[in-house]
Structure formats: structure tokens, C-alpha cells
Scaffold this active site. Sequence first.
Site, PDB file in Angstrom:
ATOM      1  N   LEU A 168       0.691  -1.187   0.062  1.00  0.00           N
ATOM      2  CA  LEU A 168       0.056  -0.082   0.094  1.00  0.00           C
ATOM      3  C   LEU A 168       0.857   1.536   0.022  1.00  0.00           C
ATOM      4  O   LEU A 168       0.446   2.126  -0.673  1.00  0.00           O
ATOM      5  CB  LEU A 168      -0.969   0.025   1.284  1.00  0.00           C
ATOM      6  CG  LEU A 168      -2.027  -1.055   1.495  1.00  0.00           C
ATOM      7  CD1 LEU A 168      -2.850  -1.012   2.739  1.00  0.00           C
ATOM      8  CD2 LEU A 168      -3.015  -0.999   0.253  1.00  0.00           C
ATOM      9  N   GLY A 171       7.901   3.291   3.739  1.00  0.00           N
ATOM     10  CA  GLY A 171       8.381   4.316   4.429  1.00  0.00           C
ATOM     11  C   GLY A 171       9.827   4.235   4.520  1.00  0.00           C
ATOM     12  O   GLY A 171      10.592   3.239   3.894  1.00  0.00           O
ATOM     13  N   GLY A 172      10.191   4.755   5.556  1.00  0.00           N
ATOM     14  CA  GLY A 172      11.726   4.646   5.911  1.00  0.00           C
ATOM     15  C   GLY A 172      12.475   3.588   5.936  1.00  0.00           C
ATOM     16  O   GLY A 172      13.558   2.944   5.536  1.00  0.00           O
ATOM     17  N   GLY A 174      10.609   0.354   5.802  1.00  0.00           N
ATOM     18  CA  GLY A 174       9.753  -0.755   5.354  1.00  0.00           C
ATOM     19  C   GLY A 174       8.612  -0.549   4.561  1.00  0.00           C
ATOM     20  O   GLY A 174       8.324   0.892   4.131  1.00  0.00           O
ATOM     21  N   CYS A 175       7.694  -1.473   4.178  1.00  0.00           N
ATOM     22  CA  CYS A 175       6.621  -1.122   3.572  1.00  0.00           C
ATOM     23  C   CYS A 175       5.258  -1.475   4.218  1.00  0.00           C
ATOM     24  O   CYS A 175       5.274  -2.313   5.264  1.00  0.00           O
ATOM     25  CB  CYS A 175       6.576  -2.300   2.196  1.00  0.00           C
ATOM     26  SG  CYS A 175       7.979  -1.887   1.102  1.00  0.00           S
ATOM     27  N   LYS A 190       2.292  -2.891   8.766  1.00  0.00           N
ATOM     28  CA  LYS A 190       3.329  -2.140   8.436  1.00  0.00           C
ATOM     29  C   LYS A 190       4.471  -3.260   8.856  1.00  0.00           C
ATOM     30  O   LYS A 190       4.583  -3.469  10.015  1.00  0.00           O
ATOM     31  CB  LYS A 190       3.762  -0.895   9.250  1.00  0.00           C
ATOM     32  CG  LYS A 190       4.893  -0.219   8.985  1.00  0.00           C
ATOM     33  CD  LYS A 190       5.038   0.930  10.081  1.00  0.00           C
ATOM     34  CE  LYS A 190       4.253   2.050   9.902  1.00  0.00           C
ATOM     35  NZ  LYS A 190       4.612   3.013  11.061  1.00  0.00           N
ATOM     36  N   ASP A 287       5.974  14.139  12.972  1.00  0.00           N
ATOM     37  CA  ASP A 287       5.966  13.906  11.442  1.00  0.00           C
ATOM     38  C   ASP A 287       4.828  13.963  10.776  1.00  0.00           C
ATOM     39  O   ASP A 287       4.350  13.307  10.038  1.00  0.00           O
ATOM     40  CB  ASP A 287       6.585  12.282  11.443  1.00  0.00           C
ATOM     41  CG  ASP A 287       7.133  12.025   9.742  1.00  0.00           C
ATOM     42  OD1 ASP A 287       7.637  13.204   9.253  1.00  0.00           O
ATOM     43  OD2 ASP A 287       7.317  11.002   9.534  1.00  0.00           O
TER      44      ASP A 287
END
Length: 461
Positions: A168, A171-172, A174-175, A190, A287
Site C-alpha cells: 500500500l 516508508g523509511g 519498510g513497507c 506495516k 512527522d
Amino acid sequence: MKLLLHLPVLKFVAFVLVHQNKPCPFCVGATVVPDPLVSSISAPLPSPSFSPISPIASSMASFSPGIQQGSERHQMDPHMKILIALIVTCATLGAVLLSLLCLWFYHKKYKFHRKNARSSDVEKELASSPFFGKFDSIKMVGKKGSVTVIEYKLLEKGTSNFRESNILGEGGFGCVYRACLDENLLVAVKKLDCASQDAEKEFENEVELLHKIQHPNIISFLGCSIDGDARFIVYELMHNGSLETQLHGPSHGSALTWPMRMKIALDAARGLEYLHEYCNPPVIHRDLKTSNILLDANFNAKLSDFGLAVADGAKNNNNIKLSGTLGYVAPEYLLDGKLTDKSDVYAFGVVLLELLLGRRPVEKLAPTQCQSIVTWAMPQLTDRSKLPHIVDPMIKDTMDLKHLYQVAAVAVLCVQPEPSYRPLITDVLHSLVPLVPVELGGTLRVTQPVPPADAPVPSGQ
């Protein structure tokens, strides 16, 4: 088993027969040894070698306590032995029944442990971790101080072994994958590669914060898992993806009308207000950006990704590592490392500009030159003659200009270089509520214009 149950009864029958000097039918060939005490009482008395007891002696004997107690003792001994035999029999029978009951419980317990062997192994592995040792329980969700543990193999199966087609977002560390844990349970998983200490810290931080937070505008945490160096966090699935994808993806914001954009801004403000004002201690997201604002099937917005979030950061920011996303980081944090809740307000202002203008927070002008949306838009946001011309073409001329000017003014205040000039997120929230239609969660009442009485009736009516 039947023999064990009848054994105490057989012993009792044998005992009674022995005291009657009769052979036991169950002990054929065995020698019955009479009880010495019973034999001495039942044996015939020898002929007396002294004169009969006088009436006076007889009457004295009848009133003598010693003689009377001795006589009663000899008469009660057989009854006492029968009572003792009954007690022993009942005790033996009770012991047998208790043993059978213990065996039954052991069998049930052994069967239960075999059935739950895999999940127990996962819980033991997680419980041995110093991080999970902070919690009272790692079995149930929804209870204070508890975290749900999901078996890794269930996540592996639900994501089709983490197939690329189920990704989907990235990120820094992983996925994020789409997963189906049950026939009707769709979730987002995640996956974090925690070989580095920073990734492990983000995982622990996010789980520790999210398992305590429950708010309509913050992503729902469902559980976590662990497999080697990989860590997994399971959330509710947000069917419309991220705000970044909606604004800057293939659709270029075509699904987001002006009222819908104002609703998304209001939802994000409500989520931030909860973190800043209602969490104890207060939480700074650190963030906030369009990729971390997720949209459900009804375009309700929820804040996500709390790996960098800081609890009570205004007081304990000396050891905080500088982190964030270029274009959203407040200047005082970027230059001086000063982190407060006003840092989140700055990032919210950038998100508001993206909703207004449809532009990315940082755009490349040349291979070595970039320009932020704040730098580009600031001179035009305060000019009412220019503002309508820089609005996202997808929503241009679809809003009341007064509302447009008001939203632009809120955005300008949020991205002020000086933190003290920025409003609190609660003030921003109160400014946005009147701009959102009632049916979308605000207080704006949209009324359709009433045609004049002498207006011509359209054909076909």
C-alpha cells in the site's frame, strides 16, 4: 477400575467376618487369626476359686467408677472398630475419586496446551523482550497496559507471503501491506526491518503510544508481531489511502471537493488537538504530513505513523534526534533543535497549503535547486487579487471567496517563522469548524439559492 472401587467394600466384609470367627469367602485357604482382645472377651470364664461376691461388694462394684468404666470400655471396643473401618473405607474411596478427578483435569490441561502451542511460543518470545516486559499483558487489546500479539504466520498468510502486489505504501524502514486475516477482516500491516537501533526504537515508540490512544481521528492499532529482525504493526485498513496519494497521485485531487478538503483539514486538526491537549503527558507527532494522514471509505481523516512522536517533548527534548520530512519541519526545530507543539502546527499549515494549492511541499526548480511551498506561496496568500489564481485547478471557483480568504489566513499564521506567532491547534480548529458543512462534521449550513417567484419554470417540469 471397577475392582479399585469395590476393594474398600471387600476389606470391610472381611473385617466383619473375622470378628465373627467365620472364614472370609473371598480369602479361601487363608488362616483367620482372631483378635486377642475379642477372644479374651468371648472365651468362657474358668470356674471361680473364691467365694461369691457379697451383696455389699456387688453394690459397691455397681457404684465404683473404675469398675463401671472398665466394663463399658470392653463393651464399646467392637463398635469403635466398626466405626474406624467405615472411616477408613470412606477415606479410601474418596482418595480414589480424587485421583480420578486429578487425572481428568491433567488430560484436559494437556490437550489445551497442545492446541495453543504455537501462540504460546510467540507470546513467550515477545514476553522475553525488554520492551514487552513493560506491559501487564500481551494477550488482550482494549485493556490498560495490554498489547495484542498476532501470530506471524497469520500475517504471512494474510499478505500472501508479503507479495509485492499487496504493498500500500513505503516508508523509511519498510513497507505497508494490505492483508486479509479473516474472510471479512481487512487490515494494513506495516513491516519494519529492525536491524538498526533507530528502527527498533520507532517500533517500540509507536506501539507504546498507539495502544493507549483511542480517538476517531487517530488510526486504530490492532496488534503487533515479531519474526527475527522484522517487526510488524497491524492497523485498521483505510480504503482511500493517504491524502498524499489523493492529492498528488493519478487522480490529482479530483475526488476531493472543497467541502471534503475542509473536512479533512478539520479531522486532522481534531487529531492533533487530542494529542496536544488531552493526552497526559502531551504528545508531539513530529512527522505530520499528507502521507501520514489516511482516509477511510467515507474520507474521514486519521493521523498515523507515530514512530517519531514524542511524549512531553517540550520538557525533555535535549536528547531528541533531529528527525522529520523536508518541507514540513519547522525552522526553529531544523536550525536550533527546539521542539514544541508549535512544530506540529507549522506542519499542519503546510498540509493546509497543499489542500488549497494542490502542490507538493517541496518542488524541484533545477537538479540542484528546490523551492518550498511556503516560500513560493507566502507573497500571494496575502494578496486577495492573486489568491484565487493560485488555487488548485480541481477546486478553482467552487468555494465562497470569503471562506477561501479565511483558510489562507489560517495557513499563513500556522507557517510563521516565529513559533510564538503561530496559533494553538485548538484555535485553528475553532476557525475551521464554521467552514465545514454540518453533514461533514462542521457547523456550516449550506442553503440552496431560492429562485425568484417570477423565474421561468424549466421545460419538462
